[in-house]
Design a protein around this motif. Structure first.
Motif, PDB file in Angstrom:
ATOM      1  N   THR A 166       0.828  -1.203   0.000  1.00  0.00           N
ATOM      2  CA  THR A 166       0.000   0.000   0.000  1.00  0.00           C
ATOM      3  C   THR A 166       0.866   1.258   0.000  1.00  0.00           C
ATOM      4  OG1 THR A 166      -1.716  -1.182   1.228  1.00  0.00           O
ATOM      5  CG2 THR A 166      -1.857   1.210   1.200  1.00  0.00           C
ATOM      6  N   HIS A 167       1.927   1.255   0.808  1.00  0.00           N
ATOM      7  CA  HIS A 167       2.818   2.413   0.860  1.00  0.00           C
ATOM      8  C   HIS A 167       3.481   2.639  -0.492  1.00  0.00           C
ATOM      9  CE1 HIS A 167       5.402   5.423   2.755  1.00  0.00           C
ATOM     10  NE2 HIS A 167       6.409   4.889   2.081  1.00  0.00           N
ATOM     11  N   TYR A 168       3.889   1.568  -1.141  1.00  0.00           N
ATOM     12  CA  TYR A 168       4.498   1.750  -2.462  1.00  0.00           C
ATOM     13  C   TYR A 168       3.480   2.304  -3.458  1.00  0.00           C
ATOM     14  CZ  TYR A 168       6.682   1.338  -6.902  1.00  0.00           C
ATOM     15  OH  TYR A 168       7.166   1.660  -8.134  1.00  0.00           O
ATOM     16  N   ALA A 169       2.247   1.817  -3.378  1.00  0.00           N
ATOM     17  CA  ALA A 169       1.215   2.279  -4.313  1.00  0.00           C
ATOM     18  C   ALA A 169       0.954   3.779  -4.171  1.00  0.00           C
ATOM     19  CB  ALA A 169      -0.079   1.502  -4.084  1.00  0.00           C
ATOM     20  N   THR A 170       1.076   4.302  -2.963  1.00  0.00           N
ATOM     21  CA  THR A 170       0.770   5.716  -2.725  1.00  0.00           C
ATOM     22  C   THR A 170       2.003   6.613  -2.761  1.00  0.00           C
ATOM     23  OG1 THR A 170       0.888   5.305  -0.327  1.00  0.00           O
ATOM     24  CG2 THR A 170      -1.285   5.218  -1.371  1.00  0.00           C
ATOM     25  N   HIS A 171       3.173   6.075  -2.411  1.00  0.00           N
ATOM     26  CA  HIS A 171       4.376   6.898  -2.336  1.00  0.00           C
ATOM     27  C   HIS A 171       5.498   6.438  -3.271  1.00  0.00           C
ATOM     28  CE1 HIS A 171       2.347   7.808   1.475  1.00  0.00           C
ATOM     29  NE2 HIS A 171       3.008   8.949   1.469  1.00  0.00           N
ATOM     30  N   ARG A 172       5.326   5.275  -3.890  1.00  0.00           N
ATOM     31  CA  ARG A 172       6.354   4.697  -4.772  1.00  0.00           C
ATOM     32  C   ARG A 172       7.707   4.660  -4.070  1.00  0.00           C
ATOM     33  NH1 ARG A 172       4.983   7.733 -10.388  1.00  0.00           N
ATOM     34  NH2 ARG A 172       2.742   7.846 -10.090  1.00  0.00           N
ATOM     35  N   ASP A 173       7.691   4.091  -2.910  1.00  0.00           N
ATOM     36  CA  ASP A 173       8.902   4.068  -2.086  1.00  0.00           C
ATOM     37  C   ASP A 173       8.961   2.757  -1.324  1.00  0.00           C
ATOM     38  OD1 ASP A 173      11.200   5.205  -0.630  1.00  0.00           O
ATOM     39  OD2 ASP A 173       9.821   5.165   1.075  1.00  0.00           O
ATOM     40  N   LEU A 174      10.146   2.132  -1.301  1.00  0.00           N
ATOM     41  CA  LEU A 174      10.378   0.915  -0.535  1.00  0.00           C
ATOM     42  C   LEU A 174      11.635   1.107   0.307  1.00  0.00           C
ATOM     43  CD1 LEU A 174       9.793  -1.860  -3.239  1.00  0.00           C
ATOM     44  CD2 LEU A 174       8.243  -1.245  -1.379  1.00  0.00           C
ATOM     45  N   ASP A 175      11.590   0.662   1.543  1.00  0.00           N
ATOM     46  CA  ASP A 175      12.730   0.774   2.453  1.00  0.00           C
ATOM     47  C   ASP A 175      13.402  -0.591   2.549  1.00  0.00           C
ATOM     48  OD1 ASP A 175      14.497   0.994   4.586  1.00  0.00           O
ATOM     49  OD2 ASP A 175      13.190   2.329   5.732  1.00  0.00           O
ATOM     50  N   TYR A 176      14.489  -0.773   1.822  1.00  0.00           N
ATOM     51  CA  TYR A 176      15.152  -2.081   1.770  1.00  0.00           C
ATOM     52  C   TYR A 176      15.646  -2.521   3.146  1.00  0.00           C
ATOM     53  CZ  TYR A 176      18.701  -5.628   0.990  1.00  0.00           C
ATOM     54  OH  TYR A 176      19.456  -6.772   1.067  1.00  0.00           O
ATOM     55  N   GLU A 177      16.250  -1.612   3.888  1.00  0.00           N
ATOM     56  CA  GLU A 177      16.814  -1.990   5.188  1.00  0.00           C
ATOM     57  C   GLU A 177      15.735  -2.488   6.141  1.00  0.00           C
ATOM     58  OE1 GLU A 177      19.129   1.183   6.751  1.00  0.00           O
ATOM     59  OE2 GLU A 177      20.670   1.052   5.185  1.00  0.00           O
ATOM     60  N   GLU A 178      14.586  -1.806   6.166  1.00  0.00           N
ATOM     61  CA  GLU A 178      13.499  -2.247   7.043  1.00  0.00           C
ATOM     62  C   GLU A 178      12.960  -3.599   6.605  1.00  0.00           C
ATOM     63  OE1 GLU A 178       9.918   0.338   7.601  1.00  0.00           O
ATOM     64  OE2 GLU A 178       8.915  -1.569   7.211  1.00  0.00           O
ATOM     65  N   ILE A 179      12.721  -3.749   5.308  1.00  0.00           N
ATOM     66  CA  ILE A 179      12.200  -5.020   4.791  1.00  0.00           C
ATOM     67  C   ILE A 179      13.181  -6.149   5.081  1.00  0.00           C
ATOM     68  CG2 ILE A 179      11.599  -6.268   2.684  1.00  0.00           C
ATOM     69  CD1 ILE A 179      10.499  -3.634   1.581  1.00  0.00           C
TER      70      ILE A 179
END
Length: 455
Positions: A166-179
């Protein structure tokens, strides 16, 4: 559109429009500079020509601003081509439950995709960490209580995946370190509770509500289980889990009827569907995920014989993560319920993969799946030669035909469910129960437990 030779492309070039392999397959999105690493990979993949919508911009180290190299304008599209584009990608929106709502199609120029919201760093790790904390405080004395604990963890990570999508769909952003941190936690939990996690199958209602999340979650559990069987090191298992978790993220750019459709896809619809691998690849590439994860996302629909997509790779050219995800996804898809059909049994799924029609899957990976879930997979209900009913709860590494089972309705003196090793005599498995029979057994068990509680 302009044809561009790969030999003419230079590192640090960027594009005013998307760079594509063809009219559907995206290589680099607008304003994203082309790196030497990407160029090297493209040459290795034997791509020599691209289609460019617009101009090439070269950024020189000594120049404060890019120099635009003007190209001749693209010829006017025919009415037929315009209609094809109009019927292509359609804008989608996400509600709070990640429900996908199709909006009316419109030409890209008339209704452009809205720009992403400003970058906002949000830490969603609490979703899964809270589930782990809750699970660790639950009293676990019986097998049923253990399954309840594992279900809490399973649901917690599913909610985490939903938040990431959902966050990617709205902000187009992924946090690799958190994932990466959260996947490490899931790996450690699965390492100790694998046989319980493999017994969880989402309901049809839950799967219909969040198909992408349900499929990604269960496939990730299966993929990590295969990786454990292959004795992959922890860092590789974490990368494999991330690649599998995000392997369908490109789907959020496609109309939902493509993957929730009960009817065969048309040639145009199938062509649209196949773009999700490249779209997903670009998502993780732009977020600077490791190349091994990028290739796992890109290649999970490649097949050993070269009849997969998007690049029709053969066995030796397909990455290991992609080979594992391909088997995990296929097993999950066959054995899970869909809105247009009931689930096949897990036994049906493993048999179909063992047949490996046309040798589509890597034999070593399929064998690892077999040794992970056994010929009669964990969670399956079976009839025994002595007339009793049992559920498979663990594998027997020495003999995949004789797994460990729990006898339904029988308990040991300490109150635990009776667990036995099947064999080729009185405890031989006669056959796997079908879906209706399994549902009847579960209903009978539930009624019996309710009666005992009321008494």
């Amino acid at each position: 559109m302009t044809n561009v030779e790969v030999s003419d492309l230079k590192p640090d070039s960027f594009f005013k429009e998307d760079l594509k392999i063809d009219k559907l397959f995206l290589v680099t999105s607008v304003a994203c500079p082309l790196t030497e690493e990407v160029l090297k990979s493209l040459r290795e993949w034997s791509f020599d020509k691209f289609i460019l919508d617009g101009n090439i911009c070269e950024v020189a180290a000594t120049q404060p601003a890019p120099k635009v190299v003007e190209e001749k304008p693209a010829p006017e599209l025919s009415a037929e081509k315009k209609q094809q584009i109009q019927n292509g990608f359609e804008e989608v929106s996400f509600d709070d439950e990640l429900g996908i709502t199709q909006k009316s199609a419109a030409p890209a120029a008339a209704q452009p995709v809205p720009p992403p919201k400003p970058h906002v760093k949000v830490d969603y790790s609490y979703i899964f960490l809270d589930a782990l904390k809750k699970a660790h405080t639950m009293p676990v004395k019986t097998e049923a209580e253990r399954m309840e604990e594992v279900q809490v963890v399973y649901d917690g990570f599913s909610e985490y995946i939903k938040a990431i999508y959902t966050h990617y769909a709205t902000h187009r952003d992924l946090d690799y370190e958190e994932i990466c941190r959260m996947m490490q936690e899931l790996y450690k939990y699965e390492r100790d509770h694998c046989r319980y996690l493999l017994r969880i199958t989402p309901t049809l209602e839950a799967r219909n509500k969040n198909f992408l999340i349900s499929h990604s979650m269960r496939s990730t559990i299966i993929a990590i289980a295969i990786g454990l069987q292959l004795h992959m090191p922890q860092e590789k298992l974490v990368e494999l889990g991330i690649a599998c978790m995000l392997h369908e993220i490109g789907m959020i750019r496609l109309p939902p009827q493509l993957y929730m459709n009960s009817k065969p896809l048309s040639a145009t619809e199938y062509a649209q569907m196949t773009t999700h691998t490249v779209l997903g690849y670009n998502v993780v590439k732009d977020a600077n995920f490791p190349l091994s994860i990028q290739l796992g996302v890109l290649e999970h629909h490649e097949r050993e014989t070269g009849n997969g997509y998007p690049r029709h790779l053969t066995s030796e050219k397909i990455s290991l993560y992609a080979k594992i995800i391909a088997v995990a996804c296929s097993y999950e898809a066959i054995s899970a319920p869909r809105h247009f059909r009931d689930a096949h049994t897990t036994f049906d799924a493993i048999v179909e993969l063992l047949k490996n029609a046309n040798h589509q899957y890597d034999d070593t990976v399929v064998k690892a799946l077999l040794y992970t879930v056994s010929l009669y997979p964990i969670g399956a209900y079976v009839y025994l030669a002595n007339g009793k009913i049992a559920q498979v709860v663990d594998v027997n590494p020495a003999n995949q035909r004789n797994p460990i089972v729990q006898i339904i309705g029988e308990k040991n003196e300490d109150g635990s469910i009776k667990t036995v090793q099947t064999n080729d005599a009185q405890l031989k498995i006669i056959r796997v129960m079908n879906k209706t029979e399994s549902d009847d057994v579960l209903k009978a068990i539930s009624n019996q437990e309710n009666t005992q509680e009321s008494n």
